[in-house]
Write a protein that holds these residues in place. Structure first.
Motif, PDB file in Angstrom:
ATOM      1  N   GLY A 136       0.788  -1.225   0.000  1.00  0.00           N
ATOM      2  CA  GLY A 136       0.000   0.000   0.000  1.00  0.00           C
ATOM      3  C   GLY A 136       0.818   1.272   0.000  1.00  0.00           C
ATOM      4  N   LYS A 137       2.159   1.153  -0.156  1.00  0.00           N
ATOM      5  CA  LYS A 137       3.028   2.324  -0.124  1.00  0.00           C
ATOM      6  C   LYS A 137       3.843   2.427  -1.408  1.00  0.00           C
ATOM      7  CE  LYS A 137       5.083   3.489   3.682  1.00  0.00           C
ATOM      8  NZ  LYS A 137       5.931   3.526   4.909  1.00  0.00           N
ATOM      9  N   GLN A 165      14.776 -17.055  -6.566  1.00  0.00           N
ATOM     10  CA  GLN A 165      14.393 -18.074  -7.537  1.00  0.00           C
ATOM     11  C   GLN A 165      13.658 -17.469  -8.727  1.00  0.00           C
ATOM     12  OE1 GLN A 165      12.406 -21.469  -5.798  1.00  0.00           O
ATOM     13  NE2 GLN A 165      13.685 -21.429  -3.963  1.00  0.00           N
ATOM     14  N   ASN A 166      12.921 -16.398  -8.491  1.00  0.00           N
ATOM     15  CA  ASN A 166      12.124 -15.760  -9.545  1.00  0.00           C
ATOM     16  C   ASN A 166      12.402 -14.259  -9.552  1.00  0.00           C
ATOM     17  OD1 ASN A 166      10.474 -18.171 -10.399  1.00  0.00           O
ATOM     18  ND2 ASN A 166       9.908 -18.070  -8.232  1.00  0.00           N
ATOM     19  N   PRO A 167      13.582 -13.852 -10.008  1.00  0.00           N
ATOM     20  CA  PRO A 167      13.967 -12.439  -9.905  1.00  0.00           C
ATOM     21  C   PRO A 167      13.073 -11.489 -10.694  1.00  0.00           C
ATOM     22  CG  PRO A 167      15.504 -13.654 -11.299  1.00  0.00           C
ATOM     23  CD  PRO A 167      14.639 -14.672 -10.628  1.00  0.00           C
ATOM     24  N   LEU A 168      12.592 -11.914 -11.857  1.00  0.00           N
ATOM     25  CA  LEU A 168      11.748 -11.026 -12.657  1.00  0.00           C
ATOM     26  C   LEU A 168      10.428 -10.753 -11.948  1.00  0.00           C
ATOM     27  CD1 LEU A 168      11.356  -9.431 -15.253  1.00  0.00           C
ATOM     28  CD2 LEU A 168      10.453 -11.511 -16.320  1.00  0.00           C
ATOM     29  N   GLU A 169       9.859 -11.779 -11.349  1.00  0.00           N
ATOM     30  CA  GLU A 169       8.609 -11.616 -10.606  1.00  0.00           C
ATOM     31  C   GLU A 169       8.793 -10.643  -9.440  1.00  0.00           C
ATOM     32  OE1 GLU A 169       5.803 -14.353  -7.680  1.00  0.00           O
ATOM     33  OE2 GLU A 169       6.873 -15.322  -9.346  1.00  0.00           O
ATOM     34  N   VAL A 170       9.877 -10.801  -8.704  1.00  0.00           N
ATOM     35  CA  VAL A 170      10.148  -9.913  -7.574  1.00  0.00           C
ATOM     36  C   VAL A 170      10.384  -8.485  -8.059  1.00  0.00           C
ATOM     37  CG1 VAL A 170      11.740  -9.427  -5.672  1.00  0.00           C
ATOM     38  CG2 VAL A 170      11.044 -11.785  -6.166  1.00  0.00           C
ATOM     39  N   LEU A 171      11.128  -8.334  -9.139  1.00  0.00           N
ATOM     40  CA  LEU A 171      11.416  -7.013  -9.667  1.00  0.00           C
ATOM     41  C   LEU A 171      10.140  -6.304 -10.099  1.00  0.00           C
ATOM     42  CD1 LEU A 171      13.668  -5.043 -10.259  1.00  0.00           C
ATOM     43  CD2 LEU A 171      14.028  -6.169 -12.457  1.00  0.00           C
ATOM     44  N   ASN A 172       9.265  -7.017 -10.777  1.00  0.00           N
ATOM     45  CA  ASN A 172       7.987  -6.424 -11.190  1.00  0.00           C
ATOM     46  C   ASN A 172       7.169  -5.975  -9.985  1.00  0.00           C
ATOM     47  OD1 ASN A 172       7.607  -6.305 -14.094  1.00  0.00           O
ATOM     48  ND2 ASN A 172       7.813  -8.530 -14.082  1.00  0.00           N
ATOM     49  N   LEU A 194       6.122  -1.816  -8.602  1.00  0.00           N
ATOM     50  CA  LEU A 194       4.784  -1.307  -8.275  1.00  0.00           C
ATOM     51  C   LEU A 194       4.844  -0.344  -7.096  1.00  0.00           C
ATOM     52  CD1 LEU A 194       2.664  -4.591  -8.544  1.00  0.00           C
ATOM     53  CD2 LEU A 194       2.795  -2.733 -10.221  1.00  0.00           C
ATOM     54  N   HIS A 195       5.928  -0.451  -6.319  1.00  0.00           N
ATOM     55  CA  HIS A 195       6.069   0.377  -5.119  1.00  0.00           C
ATOM     56  C   HIS A 195       7.080   1.509  -5.299  1.00  0.00           C
ATOM     57  CE1 HIS A 195       3.568  -2.416  -2.836  1.00  0.00           C
ATOM     58  NE2 HIS A 195       4.220  -3.383  -3.451  1.00  0.00           N
ATOM     59  N   VAL A 196       7.513   1.742  -6.532  1.00  0.00           N
ATOM     60  CA  VAL A 196       8.405   2.859  -6.841  1.00  0.00           C
ATOM     61  C   VAL A 196       7.585   3.985  -7.461  1.00  0.00           C
ATOM     62  CG1 VAL A 196      10.410   3.627  -8.179  1.00  0.00           C
ATOM     63  CG2 VAL A 196      10.387   1.327  -7.195  1.00  0.00           C
ATOM     64  N   GLU A 197       7.741   5.182  -6.933  1.00  0.00           N
ATOM     65  CA  GLU A 197       7.042   6.345  -7.487  1.00  0.00           C
ATOM     66  C   GLU A 197       7.475   6.592  -8.932  1.00  0.00           C
ATOM     67  OE1 GLU A 197       4.708   8.072  -6.171  1.00  0.00           O
ATOM     68  OE2 GLU A 197       4.941   8.170  -3.994  1.00  0.00           O
ATOM     69  N   LYS A 198       6.603   7.255  -9.698  1.00  0.00           N
ATOM     70  CA  LYS A 198       7.005   7.700 -11.038  1.00  0.00           C
ATOM     71  C   LYS A 198       8.239   8.588 -10.909  1.00  0.00           C
ATOM     72  CE  LYS A 198       2.390   7.589 -13.108  1.00  0.00           C
ATOM     73  NZ  LYS A 198       1.292   8.370 -13.719  1.00  0.00           N
ATOM     74  N   ALA A 258      16.044  -3.120 -18.084  1.00  0.00           N
ATOM     75  CA  ALA A 258      15.682  -1.706 -18.161  1.00  0.00           C
ATOM     76  C   ALA A 258      14.781  -1.443 -19.359  1.00  0.00           C
ATOM     77  CB  ALA A 258      16.941  -0.847 -18.234  1.00  0.00           C
ATOM     78  N   ASP A 259      15.152  -1.997 -20.496  1.00  0.00           N
ATOM     79  CA  ASP A 259      14.359  -1.803 -21.710  1.00  0.00           C
ATOM     80  C   ASP A 259      12.972  -2.431 -21.575  1.00  0.00           C
ATOM     81  OD1 ASP A 259      14.254  -0.971 -24.597  1.00  0.00           O
ATOM     82  OD2 ASP A 259      13.966  -3.126 -24.862  1.00  0.00           O
ATOM     83  N   LYS A 260      12.919  -3.595 -20.957  1.00  0.00           N
ATOM     84  CA  LYS A 260      11.653  -4.330 -20.830  1.00  0.00           C
ATOM     85  C   LYS A 260      10.706  -3.694 -19.826  1.00  0.00           C
ATOM     86  CE  LYS A 260       9.782  -8.934 -19.869  1.00  0.00           C
ATOM     87  NZ  LYS A 260      10.095 -10.369 -19.700  1.00  0.00           N
ATOM     88  N   LEU A 261      11.250  -3.115 -18.772  1.00  0.00           N
ATOM     89  CA  LEU A 261      10.431  -2.677 -17.647  1.00  0.00           C
ATOM     90  C   LEU A 261      10.253  -1.165 -17.553  1.00  0.00           C
ATOM     91  CD1 LEU A 261      11.867  -5.121 -14.945  1.00  0.00           C
ATOM     92  CD2 LEU A 261       9.814  -5.396 -16.355  1.00  0.00           C
ATOM     93  N   GLY A 262      10.707  -0.444 -18.553  1.00  0.00           N
ATOM     94  CA  GLY A 262      10.513   0.999 -18.544  1.00  0.00           C
ATOM     95  C   GLY A 262      11.409   1.730 -17.567  1.00  0.00           C
TER      96      GLY A 262
END
Length: 216
Positions: free
Chosen positions: A120-121, A136-143, A147-151, A193-197
């Motif tokens: 929620g933050k 084990q699932n770095p892409l899942e964790v990164l995504n 979601l919790h990083v400001e624009k 970086a390219d994939k995730l904006g």
């Protein structure tokens, strides 16, 4: 052939003749990951982390984080008020140093601070140091983290960049840690970086990289 956990491309297998462990190297993004049959269980993983002495009594450890803050965080300080140390470990060294530099810092760690305080933050900066090589699932964790990083907020990762050479990799000290199961290099991070904006703001060509989340 295994599929890469970062880009889903084909990965080739290589075997460490000393340990008989099998690693898979992506042909597209250079991510290397240990075969799942060699993972340690969570009990053994926790026992391994309990041996670490990453506290303020370890002057080299403290100085490492002071250098990271000075080189990567303080140049962006006017944009950073609220931070999260994701995978902070038991010692809280980095959060305390960030707070001494005028930033708030939440703590999360699977074993030592398991409450998901980030839910929620959103944060101006999320730091994750010596964490992603354990996932084990770095892409899942990164995504999920993004979601919790400001624009226009920042993400700082610390994980040793692997040598892009099979022989050198199999002799590399970093793979000897039984809890290290995934290995990145700059090409891997450029792909992400390219994939995730994300925009790569800075890296040290060794083990630290700072991204900024692009506004969409």
């Amino acid at each position: 052939m295994k599929k890469c956990k970062i880009c889903d491309s084909s990965a080739t297998a290589m075997t460490d003749t000393k340990t008989q462990k099998i690693y898979h190297k992506c042909l597209t993004c250079d991510y290397i990951f240990l075969d799942e049959v060699f993972y340690v269980d969570m009990q053994r993983e926790k026992k391994h982390y309990d041996k670490h002495h990453n506290t303020f009594e370890s002057l080299g450890y403290v100085r490492m984080f002071e250098n990271i803050i000075e080189e990567f965080v303080l140049p962006c300080k006017e944009d950073i008020k609220c931070t999260l140390d994701f995978g902070c470990g038991e010692g809280e060294v980095l959060p305390i140093l960030l707070e001494k530099n005028g930033m708030t810092c939440d703590r999360y760690d699977l074993f030592y601070f398991p409450k998901k305080v980030y839910e929620g933050k959103k944060y101006d900066l999320i730091l994750s140091t010596e964490v992603f090589e354990h996932l084990q699932n770095p892409l899942e964790v990164l995504n999920k983290l993004l979601l919790h990083v400001e624009k226009n907020g920042y993400l700082l990762l610390m994980s040793a960049f692997h040598p892009n050479n099979d022989d050198a990799f199999l002799k590399w000290w970093y793979i000897r840690d039984i809890t290290h199961i995934g290995f990145f290099n700059l090409q891997t991070f450029e792909y992400l970086a390219d994939k995730l904006g994300l925009t790569i703001i800075k890296h040290n060509s060794k083990n630290i990289i700072l991204f900024q989340k692009r506004e969409v």
